[in-house]
Scaffold this active site. Structure first.
Site, PDB file in Angstrom:
ATOM      1  CE1 TYR A 182      -3.863   2.298   0.339  1.00 38.23           C
ATOM      2  CE2 TYR A 182      -2.580   3.304   2.098  1.00 38.23           C
ATOM      3  CZ  TYR A 182      -3.649   3.343   1.222  1.00 38.23           C
ATOM      4  OH  TYR A 182      -4.503   4.416   1.226  1.00 38.23           O
TER       5      TYR A 182
ATOM      6  CE  LYS B 241      -3.497   5.128  -1.900  1.00 38.05           C
ATOM      7  NZ  LYS B 241      -4.560   5.528  -2.850  1.00 38.05           N
TER       8      LYS B 241
END
Length: 248
Positions: A166, A170
């Site tokens: 994750y 990003k």
């Protein structure tokens, strides 16, 4: 002329609140969702609250679905004023949430497919419609965990977090934001990344201290930037005030 806004992953959480807040500002909001049942339900709830909301079926990981959605918006409206790339996942396969040494190829593929590849696919499919608008805005919903500055600072609260899929997705999304802003710098289109911070949503397993509405405020601010607003930057609460800009 009514402004048209598409928010992906808008059937719940921050995406739903973004759609609601933009709708309350007079925009027609397209509630992007994979599930017709959930998307229609969300659009109906928004309409009951006085928002002009329409469900738009779109799976950001499926190119055919993305193109069908773009074709539909093109035929129906001919342009798109706001694109909020909100859909995102943490991942639900082995290695998605563990430490770096637990990361798997499958987890990386699953998370990047939605959080990075999906954003590029959706943005490219809708870019002709965004160019048709008078002054379109693109908002990529990122996260402070994608900030290399924050994550490498021993004094920052996020420094203790150590996982790959994750946060890395990003960080990649932030670079995607910069590159679109560079390509579009000579157009009226502005492209920015938004950090909703730690909100209580399904994605965080409802552990966040902020509400989805609070998390949506930065996306709404970036979606409604004036002509002299910034582009190619990373923002938190209070955008576009100078002290709301975050480091990459």
């Amino acid at each position: 002329m009514t402004l048209i806004a598409l928010i992906t992953g808008a059937n719940k959480g921050i995406g739903y609140e973004t759609a609601r807040l933009l709708g309350e500002r007079g925009m027609t909001v397209l509630v992007g969702a994979r599930s017709e049942e959930l998307g229609q339900k969300a659009a109906q709830a928004l309409r009951e609250g006085g928002v002009d909301a329409r469900f738009l079926q779109i799976d950001v990981t499926d190119d055919a679905s993305v193109q069908r959605a773009a074709d539909h918006v093109g035929a129906e409206y001919g342009h798109l004023d706001v694109l909020v790339n909100n859909a995102g996942i943490v991942g639900d396969v082995e290695g998605a949430r563990g430490g770096p040494s637990a990361a798997t190829r499958a987890a990386l593929r699953q998370v990047f497919e939605a959080n990075v590849f999906g954003v590029v696919a959706v943005t490219n499919a809708f870019l002709p419609l965004l160019r048709n608008a008078e002054a379109a805005r693109i908002v990529n919903v990122s996260s402070e965990v994608g900030s290399l500055t924050f994550m490498s600072d021993p004094e920052h609260p996020l420094h203790q977090l150590a996982t790959i899929p994750y946060p890395a997705s990003k960080t990649a999304l932030n670079m995607v934001t910069v590159m679109y802003a560079k390509e579009l710098r000579d157009t009226p289109i502005k492209v920015n990344a938004a950090n909703p911070s730690h909100c209580a949503t399904d994605l965080t397993r409802h552990t966040g201290s902020r509400t989805p509405e609070q998390g949506a405020l930065v996306s709404v601010a970036l979606a409604t930037l004036p002509a002299d607003g910034p582009s190619g930057r990373f923002w938190g609460d209070g955008a576009p005030a100078a002290d709301a800009e975050l480091p990459w």
